[in-house]
Structures are given as structure tokens and as C-alpha cells.
Design a protein around this motif. Structure first.
Motif, PDB file in Angstrom:
ATOM      1  N   GLU A 178       0.845  -1.190   0.000  1.00 36.01           N
ATOM      2  CA  GLU A 178       0.000   0.000   0.000  1.00 36.01           C
ATOM      3  C   GLU A 178       0.884   1.246   0.000  1.00 36.01           C
ATOM      4  O   GLU A 178       1.671   1.451   0.925  1.00 36.01           O
ATOM      5  CB  GLU A 178      -0.892   0.027   1.248  1.00 36.01           C
ATOM      6  N   ARG A 179       0.778   2.047  -1.048  1.00 42.49           N
ATOM      7  CA  ARG A 179       1.517   3.308  -1.039  1.00 42.49           C
ATOM      8  C   ARG A 179       0.720   4.326  -0.231  1.00 42.49           C
ATOM      9  O   ARG A 179      -0.426   4.632  -0.557  1.00 42.49           O
ATOM     10  CB  ARG A 179       1.794   3.777  -2.469  1.00 42.49           C
ATOM     11  N   LEU A 180       1.380   4.816   0.801  1.00 46.38           N
ATOM     12  CA  LEU A 180       0.723   5.617   1.830  1.00 46.38           C
ATOM     13  C   LEU A 180       1.304   7.026   1.843  1.00 46.38           C
ATOM     14  O   LEU A 180       2.417   7.252   1.361  1.00 46.38           O
ATOM     15  CB  LEU A 180       0.948   4.961   3.196  1.00 46.38           C
ATOM     16  N   PRO A 181       0.588   7.995   2.410  1.00 46.44           N
ATOM     17  CA  PRO A 181       1.176   9.328   2.544  1.00 46.44           C
ATOM     18  C   PRO A 181       2.532   9.260   3.240  1.00 46.44           C
ATOM     19  O   PRO A 181       2.757   8.427   4.124  1.00 46.44           O
ATOM     20  CB  PRO A 181       0.149  10.085   3.398  1.00 46.44           C
ATOM     21  N   PHE A 182       3.445  10.122   2.839  1.00 46.43           N
ATOM     22  CA  PHE A 182       4.783  10.167   3.413  1.00 46.43           C
ATOM     23  C   PHE A 182       4.722  10.177   4.937  1.00 46.43           C
ATOM     24  O   PHE A 182       5.532   9.534   5.618  1.00 46.43           O
ATOM     25  CB  PHE A 182       5.504  11.417   2.896  1.00 46.43           C
ATOM     26  N   SER A 183       3.738  10.877   5.501  1.00 42.13           N
ATOM     27  CA  SER A 183       3.631  11.033   6.951  1.00 42.13           C
ATOM     28  C   SER A 183       2.790   9.946   7.614  1.00 42.13           C
ATOM     29  O   SER A 183       2.479  10.046   8.803  1.00 42.13           O
ATOM     30  CB  SER A 183       3.029  12.402   7.289  1.00 42.13           C
ATOM     31  N   HIS A 184       2.435   8.891   6.884  1.00 38.93           N
ATOM     32  CA  HIS A 184       1.659   7.814   7.502  1.00 38.93           C
ATOM     33  C   HIS A 184       2.526   7.096   8.543  1.00 38.93           C
ATOM     34  O   HIS A 184       3.686   6.771   8.280  1.00 38.93           O
ATOM     35  CB  HIS A 184       1.199   6.811   6.439  1.00 38.93           C
ATOM     36  N   PRO A 185       1.996   6.815   9.739  1.00 37.04           N
ATOM     37  CA  PRO A 185       2.807   6.163  10.769  1.00 37.04           C
ATOM     38  C   PRO A 185       3.321   4.792  10.339  1.00 37.04           C
ATOM     39  O   PRO A 185       2.579   3.979   9.770  1.00 37.04           O
ATOM     40  CB  PRO A 185       1.834   6.035  11.945  1.00 37.04           C
ATOM     41  N   LEU A 186       4.594   4.546  10.612  1.00 40.38           N
ATOM     42  CA  LEU A 186       5.224   3.253  10.325  1.00 40.38           C
ATOM     43  C   LEU A 186       5.275   2.393  11.577  1.00 40.38           C
ATOM     44  O   LEU A 186       4.906   1.229  11.560  1.00 40.38           O
ATOM     45  CB  LEU A 186       6.640   3.475   9.786  1.00 40.38           C
ATOM     46  N   TRP A 187       5.782   2.984  12.658  1.00 46.87           N
ATOM     47  CA  TRP A 187       5.904   2.236  13.921  1.00 46.87           C
ATOM     48  C   TRP A 187       5.800   3.186  15.108  1.00 46.87           C
ATOM     49  O   TRP A 187       5.865   4.402  14.969  1.00 46.87           O
ATOM     50  CB  TRP A 187       7.192   1.434  13.975  1.00 46.87           C
ATOM     51  N   ILE A 188       5.629   2.577  16.270  1.00 49.53           N
ATOM     52  CA  ILE A 188       5.584   3.318  17.533  1.00 49.53           C
ATOM     53  C   ILE A 188       6.679   2.746  18.432  1.00 49.53           C
ATOM     54  O   ILE A 188       6.689   1.545  18.728  1.00 49.53           O
ATOM     55  CB  ILE A 188       4.214   3.194  18.227  1.00 49.53           C
ATOM     56  N   LEU A 189       7.617   3.595  18.825  1.00 41.48           N
ATOM     57  CA  LEU A 189       8.659   3.229  19.778  1.00 41.48           C
ATOM     58  C   LEU A 189       8.337   3.869  21.130  1.00 41.48           C
ATOM     59  O   LEU A 189       7.482   4.746  21.221  1.00 41.48           O
ATOM     60  CB  LEU A 189      10.028   3.683  19.284  1.00 41.48           C
TER      61      LEU A 189
END
Length: 667
Positions: free
Chosen positions: A265-276
Motif C-alpha cells: 500500500e503506497r501511503l502518505p509520506f507522513s503515515h505512521p510506520l511504527w511506535i517506539l
């Protein structure tokens, strides 16, 4: 903070790249490309760094173009906004992290090697990785997992953990990981905040030659996480030895058994990838959210240009799945390198185990905590005496400052021509502020440089940048890997307090740092645990450097206690090497070492022997929690035991605090 005199030998050149290393490095190729394709001509690293911060949009667009980032939409504008936080990066572009990993697929070399205690070595091909990732992503979609849903992991450093993350990234779900050695409470403090829909969990793992059952802990997690709809069990060494009463669970094998076409899925650049997460030693951990695009660009830059990882290289980064170095390790796949997963105690069954493993399997780049190298040195391990390490090109050291004697030990006992790169960054950005460059020399006791695109400076008390003086580490320009936000942080309150409260619009990291005239750096410890005696401030790392270079001292912790209306009291706690005798002679030698090599004003009032130093799960010394404890905080408010490697180590400090209280009353 006071201007510090570096110790003898500090700054000595220990390594310089030879001409072949220079010309073959990806950083030099990038500079040549910049000159040819962009008309940006730089003669050395300092010129390149200055251009990278003076033309931020041009720099990050060049990273996009050089690495041929694949995206829908436009790469312009690179950034929108004037002041941190709140900068929008590449708002018109859509992309996917996993897609950029799999474009490197090849049959020329495996993508992963995996060592697990008590199990045979596993080798994973690119084909297998892509097939299982696609199958698992299809399974997640069939369960209704959509972009923005959270997926959590409670797993060791296994190939399955990497596959699960890549499947989540493929779908656009948001990944979050906790290591299986964490207690139920500390995991729930993290995962309750984000309400995951799916949980990947192991039932057990091996460490230090022992099996650890986690089935009951997973039950506790599920009881506290009503949001979890599905549980995927990854078998550990105790699988099959007892029933697993987990709700809605299925086996890993069943989840990846199907066949599916890879789909990203190509997502907006600012779409969350992970939470640390922050350490959570003194309060609820901060849930730090990073973006797909920010991590893709930053890890491409850091892994390929700064660390000089090349296709076919093998990177092994020691660390648990709850530490940000795991994320860096996965980011190495973007560069086309292979990763070597090492799950278990690197010193088991013997202290030379890891070095022999690296020699046998051709590890190119080792990443580890500074403590691992220091412990090897103090244990008398000399890898070059039993291993050729012919493939080993680089050692990355992080987590805490590397002592001067450890720098020299690496070149004497490990390999004389290895590139020893001390790096420093954090969970906050899932990357580094100051790190390494393959075109620069290594100076003893120093970090080579600021990373490209990172406007890092040391600021004095007047808010002015200084050179050759210790000051606050301040970042004056935005970076795409800075957090999007903290999860469930209303009005960005904790986010602003954490980084922007001291200098509005500028990022304060909370570290003491000194930059030299040639651009290298020295970290002096956390600024919130600074020693302040007689009006002179000093970073704790300066004390540790001189104390821990003594052969009798294995570890140490110094705490500056300020009693209202009374002179400060500063105890130094030391862990001794086996066989060392803690007597008055040694105590005086320790004090003399500090007086002569650090500062006469910072000699401790008392030297105290302890069996271990309290550390967080990621191995950091717990200075601030211990200080709170010794100043009168209750143990439950000073630190969370579940967020510690060794919670029983606090017992001594609880008793020491009581003794201090009695002493204070009696005087």
C-alpha cells in the motif's frame, strides 16, 4: 558547563580510510553524483554537511533522487512550514517502507542469517522472505487489518519478527514491539496506550542457556488488552509442553501457509510506520510515532552513506526487539545488505562465542552497546588471538559513551584496521544525531561527525553555539525522522515538553556534548543528571571514563545529591572485577584517578561497593531514578521494576537511602 580538558591520548588518530576504501564508499559516490547531477561541489565532509543543513529541501530531494525512491505523486515540495515542530515533509508523495526493502531482492546472497540459543543456524533467502511476508500480509487483510490499525509484537530477535513487521508495513498497519524479557506491567504500560488489533507473541525463549516460559505473561497481556482480536503464536523452545489458553490464537505456520502476490500500500509520506517507547523508568512511557517516509529517507541516508553498508554486506546489531537498534537493523535492508539476527547472550556459553560466530559467518559490520565492548575488554577477551575476522570492516558502538581504553582495546585486541564508529541518537528519532562517515579518521574518544542533514550544535547557558566547550545538544533545523507526535498526546503537550520547552522552536535532546574544531563530538552524559559541585558542572560520563578504565572496576554509578541548606553529597558506587579487593587503598586510588584525570572538584565524598548497577531494559544506567530514590522518593515512584534489567539491584539503594536519612537527621 565548564570547559573540559580532554584526558591524555584523547583525539589520537587510530584509523584512517585508505584510498581504496575512500573511492569505493557509497558516500564518495554520492558526492560525485551530487557534483555531476546537481552541480553541488564539496571538497570534504564538512563542506558536504554544511550544504546539507543550509539547503535542507535540496539535500533531502537529493537523497530521494540518489536512491531512486519509488512513490506515487510528486517529490516537491520537500518540506512545508517554517518552525519545528509541525513541518510537513513531501506532502504530495505516497510510498511504502516494505516496497523499498523488496526492490533489493536477489538470489546472489541470503537476506537473513539467524542465530538462536540451542537451535541450528537459519538462513533465509530473499525469495522466502518475500513469499512469507506476502502470505502474512494477506492473512492480516483477511482479518480486517487496515492502514492505521496497530499490530503489536512480544517476540525475540527472530526472522518471524522481521517478517511480521514487513507484513504490517505492506498493509499500512502500525507496528509496535516489546521484547519478551519485559514484564507484563511494563508491556501493558506501552500497549494499552495504542490498543493493538493483533498480537504476535512467543510462548518461550532461550537466554544464557535457560528456557524462559512466557505463556502466563501473554495471558496477562491479553487480559489487559481487550482490543486484541487475534493472537499469532510463534513457537519457542517450550512449545507443546503445556496447553496455551490464549484467545483467538493461531500458529505462525498456519498464518504463512497460503500463497499471495506481494502487495504494498503506497501511503502518505507522513503515515505512521511504527511506535517506539521511551524507557518509562519514572512514568508512563512516551509512545513515539515515526513516519513511513521519514524512516525510509533517513535509514537510506544513515545506513548507506554514513555507515557505508553495501549490497551483500552482513550487519549484526546486538539488542532486543524493544530497543531502537532493532529498528535500525531492519532499516539496513533498505540498503541491500543482509542482516544477521543474534538472539541470546553473546557471552554464552563462553565469552568468545560472539566473535567466533562472526568469524565463521563473515559478519561485515557489528553493532553493539558500548558496555559489550567494555565487558569483553575487562574479561580479557582478545578476538584477534582466535579469530581472523577477515570480513569485519566496521564496529558500531552505541548506548553510552565508549571509554578511551576501549577504543585502544578494539585496535589492539580485535583488529588493527577496523573502522570503530561510535554513534549516538535515540529512540526519539530512530536514528542518530552524531555518528560516522567512511571518509573521516577515527579519533580516540570521539564520535566522528554530525550526520548529514542534522543541524546539531552545543549551546552554552547564553543560548550560543560553542566549539570545544561542553553544552546542551540542540538541533536547530527539522529532520524527517523526528516524531510525527506521541500517541494519545492531547495538544502535543508531552511532545512539546520533551523537546521544545527549553528553546521554543528548537529541539533540545537532553545530552551534554562537545564539538571539536574538526567537527567530531564527545558525549558527556544526560544533562538532567549533571553533577554540579562548587558551581562547576560536569557530565557523569567523564567520571565513568576515568573510573572504569581502572582494571579493578567493572561498572560504576555516580550520583550528586543536593540537600537543601547543606553542602552537596556525592557517592560513587562501583562494581568490582572478580577477585578485586575493596579496601581503603583501592578507594584512595579511585579518588586519585578522578582527581588527576577528571577534576579535583568532583572527587566523591564516598566510594561504595555494590554488586550491580541498576540499568534499564536497553542497558542504560539509571542515574535519575537512583538520585530520586536517594533524595527520598519511594521506590515505586522512583522507578518501575518492570522497566529494568535487574530490578533487585534497587534493594541496596533503598537501604542506602535509609542510612543517608539517619545520617542527615543525626547531623
Amino acid at each position: 558547563m565548564q570547559e573540559n580538558t580532554p584526558p591524555e591520548g584523547h583525539g589520537q588518530v587510530l584509523w584512517t580510510p585508505d584510498p581504496e576504501q575512500l573511492q569505493s564508499s557509497r558516500l564518495v559516490k554520492y558526492q560525485q553524483w551530487l557534483s555531476t547531477e546537481k552541480g553541488v561541489h564539496t571538497q570534504d565532509y564538512d563542506e558536504l554537511w554544511r550544504w546539507s543543513i543550509e539547503d535542507l529541501p535540496g539535500f533531502w530531494q537529493s537523497i530521494w533522487d540518489f536512491f531512486e525512491v519509488q512513490a506515487d505523486g510528486e517529490r516537491e515540495p520537500a518540506m512545508v512550514g517554517e518552525q519545528m515542530p509541525g513541518i510537513q515533509w513531501f506532502p504530495n508523495a505516497r510510498l511504502n517502507f516494505a516496497e523499498h526493502v523488496f526492490r533489493n531482492a536477489t538470489s546472489a546472497h541470503p537476506v537473513m542469517l539467524a542465530h538462536t540459543e540451542g537451535a541450528p543456524l537459519r538462513e533465509i533467502s530473499w525469495e522466502e522472505l518475500e513469499r512469507t511476508t506476502a502470505a502474512l500480509a494477506a492473512q492480516l487483510r483477511s482479518w480486517g487489518v487496515q492502514p492505521g490499525d496497530r499490530v503489536a509484537s512480544f517476540m525475540p530477535n527472530l526472522p518471524e519478527t522481521v517478517i511480521a513487521f514487513l507484513a504490517c508495513a505492506s498493509v499500512g498497519a502500525i507496528w509496535s514491539s516489546c521484547a519478551p524479557d519485559m514484564g507484563a506491567n511494563v508491556v501493558l504500560d506501552r500497549l494499552r496506550q495504542i490498543e493493538p488489533k493483533v498480537l504476535f507473541a512467543t510462548d518461550s525463549y532461550s537466554y544464557n542457556g535457560k528456557n524462559h516460559d512466557r505463556s502466563v505473561v501473554v495471558n496477562e497481556l491479553l487480559a489487559g488488552l481487550p482490543s486484541v482480536q487475534r493472537v499469532v503464536q510463534v513457537s519457542g523452545p517450550l512449545d507443546g509442553s503445556r496447553p496455551l489458553p490464549w484467545r483467538n490464537h493461531c500458529s505462525w505456520q498456519d498464518c504463512v501457509a497460503g500463497s499471495a502476490t506481494p502487495r504494498y500500500e503506497r501511503l502518505p509520506f507522513s503515515h505512521p510506520l511504527w511506535i517506539l517507547y521511551s524507557s518509562g523508568t519514572t512514568g508512563l512511557p512516551k509512545a513515539i510515532v515515526h513516519s513511513h517516509g521519514g524512516i525510509v529517507l533517513t535509514h537510506l541516508k544513515s545506513m548507506a552513506l554514513q555507515n557505508d553498508l553495501r549490497p551483500g554486506d552482513r550487519l549484526m546489531f546486538l539488542g532486543s526487539t524493544g530497543w531502537a537498534v532493532w529498528n535500525l537493523q531492519v532499516g539496513a535492508l533498505l540498503s541491500g545488505a543482509s542482516i544477521v539476527l543474534y538472539d541470546g547472550n553473546p557471552a554464552w556459553p563462553t565469552g568468545d562465542a560472539l566473535w567466533r560466530f562472526m568469524d565463521e559467518h563473515g559478519v561485515t559490520q557489528l553493532g553493539c552497546g558500548a558496555a559489550y565492548l567494555i565487558n569483553c575488554m575487562k574479561d580479557g577477551v582478545r578476538p584477534r588471538d582466535f579469530a581472523k575476522l577477515s570480513k569485519l570492516r566496521t564496529i558500531l558502538s552505541t548506548g553510552s559513551p565508549l571509554s578511551m581504553d576501549a577504543y585502544h582495546w578494539v585496535y589492539d585486541a580485535v583488529k588493527p584496521d577496523v573502522w570503530l564508529a561510535s554513534i549516538s541518537g535515540g529512540t526519539d528519532i530512530a536514528a542518530c544525531f552524531v555518528a560516522c562517515a567512511p571518509t573521516l579518521p577515527v579519533h580516540a574518544g570521539e564520535i566522528q561527525c554530525r550526520e548529514l542533514g542534522v543541524a546539531a550544535y552545543a549551546w552554552n547557558d547564553a543560548g550560543e553555539p560553542v566549539v570545544n566547550e561542553v553544552g546542551e545538544l540542540v538541533i536547530t533545523q527539522p529532520m524527517p525522522s523526528m516524531p510525527l507526535y506521541f500517541w494519545n498526546d492531547t495538544g502535543n503537550k508531552r511532545y512539546l515538553e520533551s523537546y521544545f520547552e527549553t528553546y521554543p522552536g528548537l529541539w533540545r535532546q537532553g545530552d551534554w556534548i562537545r564539538f571539536t574544531e574538526h567537527g567530531s563530538a564527545v558525549i558527556y552524559g544526560r544533562s538532567d543528571s549533571t553533577i554540579n559541585r562548587f558551581g562547576i558542572r560536569m557530565g557523569t560520563a567523564e567520571i565513568y571514563r576515568v573510573v572504569e578504565e581502572m582494571p579493578e572496576v567493572r561498572d560504576s554509578l555516580v550520583i550528586d545529591l543536593e540537600f537543601l541548606g547543606r553542602p552537596s553529597f556525592m557517592p560513587l558506587f562501583v562494581v568490582l572485577q572478580p577477585g578485586a579487593v575493596f579496601d581503603e587503598v583501592l578507594q584512595e586510588r579511585i579518588k586519585h584517578q578522578i582527581r588527576s584525570k577528571a577534576s579535583a572538584r568532583h572527587v566523591p565524598n564516598e566510594v561504595v561497593q555494590v554488586t550491580e548497577i541498576p540499568r534499564t531494559l536497553s542497558g542504560k544506567k539509571m542515574e535519575v531514578p537512583v538520585r530520586k530514590l536517594l533524595l527520598g522518593s519511594s521506590p515505586d515512584k522512583a522507578a518501575s521494576p518492570d522497566s529494568m534489567q535487574n530490578p533487585t539491584s534497587l534493594d541496596f539503594f533503598v537501604q542506602y537511602a535509609k542510612a543517608l536519612k539517619v545520617k542527615e537527621i543525626s547531623t
